[in-house]
Design an enzyme around this catalytic site. Structure first.
Site, PDB file in Angstrom:
ATOM      1  N   CYS A 125      -0.795   1.410 -13.196  1.00  0.00           N
ATOM      2  CA  CYS A 125      -0.706   1.556 -11.744  1.00  0.00           C
ATOM      3  C   CYS A 125       0.486   2.431 -11.327  1.00  0.00           C
ATOM      4  CB  CYS A 125      -0.582   0.180 -11.104  1.00  0.00           C
ATOM      5  SG  CYS A 125      -0.489   0.283  -9.309  1.00  0.00           S
ATOM      6  N   GLU A 145     -18.872   7.803   4.738  1.00  0.00           N
ATOM      7  CA  GLU A 145     -18.138   6.571   5.083  1.00  0.00           C
ATOM      8  C   GLU A 145     -19.096   5.452   5.484  1.00  0.00           C
ATOM      9  OE1 GLU A 145     -14.960   5.614   4.790  1.00  0.00           O
ATOM     10  OE2 GLU A 145     -14.686   7.492   3.728  1.00  0.00           O
ATOM     11  N   CYS A 189      -2.695  -3.172 -14.000  1.00  0.00           N
ATOM     12  CA  CYS A 189      -1.316  -2.995 -13.524  1.00  0.00           C
ATOM     13  C   CYS A 189      -0.510  -2.060 -14.423  1.00  0.00           C
ATOM     14  CB  CYS A 189      -0.636  -4.343 -13.408  1.00  0.00           C
ATOM     15  SG  CYS A 189      -1.490  -5.408 -12.237  1.00  0.00           S
ATOM     16  N   CYS A 191      -6.552  -0.912  -9.016  1.00  0.00           N
ATOM     17  CA  CYS A 191      -6.287  -2.249  -8.466  1.00  0.00           C
ATOM     18  C   CYS A 191      -7.628  -2.958  -8.254  1.00  0.00           C
ATOM     19  CB  CYS A 191      -5.501  -2.122  -7.156  1.00  0.00           C
ATOM     20  SG  CYS A 191      -4.781  -3.695  -6.675  1.00  0.00           S
ATOM     21  N   CYS A 216       5.104  -3.459  -6.345  1.00  0.00           N
ATOM     22  CA  CYS A 216       4.124  -4.533  -6.146  1.00  0.00           C
ATOM     23  C   CYS A 216       4.726  -5.926  -6.385  1.00  0.00           C
ATOM     24  CB  CYS A 216       2.949  -4.304  -7.095  1.00  0.00           C
ATOM     25  SG  CYS A 216       1.668  -5.543  -6.909  1.00  0.00           S
TER      26      CYS A 216
END
Ligand code: SF4
Length: 367
Positions: free
Chosen positions: A201, A36, A198, A191, A207
């Site tokens: 997606c 991370e 899209c 995205c 959305c």
């Protein structure tokens, strides 16, 4: 938006299309925290070899805590945003000293560690401890701005509050580990910042930006500020087959990394004057040859560096390098953990010497 249906759609897609990444199969908080921190400002492809090298050298948080900071900074060289390396080391030491070698599981304690903000703490809590905790990294911020068609500046305090609220609203109570990975993957593979895919997606039906045809214009971009450029000279000081390098002070910009000596041009100064000033201060003289120019961008400024090779002929003062400086054999330079701009300096230098040695070989073979 109904969070249950959103989570289900995302998790079904993740089960099918989630990425295989080296830190995905573990619940070890040390490995998750390491990945991370590395991923905070760097893409996956660049992070993977560093992640593997770090784990080879420091298989446990105790091993990392026991290492000298200089060694950690050297291993980090090339990954950028170097305060992360110092925070990494400081956190490892705190884990050993304050938490007896075990990562804490609460958001509050995680956020008390150097370099661990709310989103990173959320990711560690969710991925390592399966705790319900939202994340709001750059990818998730972009997804939320689009899902909810947030048309204001996403960086304001009001926007942050709103985005955290949405992130929390959508985070499910179970399968938090998978959900967190899934939303990261959605941002990284579908995205996308400029051209969101899209039609592929899994959450397209939720959305608003797509419904309104705003998916490419959100999140709203801030007007780019003019970035200042600093002119610098760098000197490749060569003496008996050795080159002078120095380690930067541990604290401050690029702290603890290696570089060639040089300086910024002061107002109205030419690069020749800056080179002369550097040589005078060092009490040495020699043959100066221009090598070329490189440019490098940092987050808030750029540098333009003119490079000069100096074949040192005479030491009038300090024959040894100063504090933190070393004369290294030329062949050792490619192994040095130089910071990004000076890696480019070395790249140009090696390219030029390769060309001139090839020329010399050609001339020699004509004799
Ligand atoms: Fe992003 Fe398009 Fe999916 Fe909306 S539909 S979340 S803009 S990829």
């Amino acid at each position: 938006m109904e969070p249950g249906a959103f989570g289900e759609a995302l998790l079904a897609w993740y089960g099918d299309q989630g990425r295989e990444l080296p830190w995905r199969q573990t619940r070890d908080p040390y490995r998750i925290w390491l990945s991370e921190i590395m991923l905070q400002q760097t893409g996956v492809t660049a992070v993977i070899p560093y992640y593997q090298r770090f784990l080879e050298r420091y298989p446990t948080v105790a091993a990392l805590a026991a290492a000298p900071i200089e060694e950690v900074v050297d291993l980090w060289a090339g990954l950028g945003y170097y305060s992360r390396a110092r925070n990494l080391h400081a956190t490892a030491r705190q884990i050993v000293a304050r938490f007896h070698g075990h990562f804490p599981a609460t958001l509050e304690e995680l956020q008390s560690l150097p370099g661990v903000g709310r989103s990173t703490a959320g990711a560690i809590a969710a991925l390592a401890f399966e705790k319900r905790a939202p994340i709001l990294d750059g990818n998730v911020r972009r997804i939320l701005c689009r899902l909810f068609a947030w048309q204001e500046d996403p960086a304001t305090a009001v926007a942050q509050r709103q985005l955290w609220e949405w992130a929390d609203h959508l985070t499910p109570a179970t399968r938090v580990h998978d959900y967190t990975q899934a939303i990261m993957d959605l941002g990284a593979t579908v995205c996308l910042p400029r051209n969101p895919r899209c039609s592929d997606c899994p959450v397209g039906r939720f959305c608003l930006a797509q419904t309104l045809g705003l998916e490419k214009s959100l999140p709203r971009r801030r007007p780019t500020k003019a970035v200042p450029t600093e002119a610098q000279v760098v000197l490749i000081l060569a003496w008996g087959g050795r080159i002078l390098v120095r380690r930067r002070p541990l604290h401050g910009l690029l702290g603890g990394l290696w570089e060639f000596p040089g300086r910024a041009l002061v107002h109205g100064q030419s690069s020749a004057q800056a080179v002369a000033a550097e040589l005078l201060e060092r009490g040495l003289s020699g043959r100066v040859q221009p090598v070329g120019t490189i440019r490098h961008a940092y987050s808030h400024f750029r540098v333009q560096i003119e490079i000069f090779k100096v074949q040192v002929e005479k030491f009038e003062g300090v024959a040894e390098g100063g504090d933190g400086e070393q004369w290294l054999p030329e062949q050792a330079l490619p192994e040095m953990p130089l910071h990004g701009a000076h890696k480019k300096v070395l790249g140009l230098l090696l390219k030029k010497s390769d060309r001139s040695s090839r020329k010399e070989t050609t001339i020699a073979s004509q004799d």
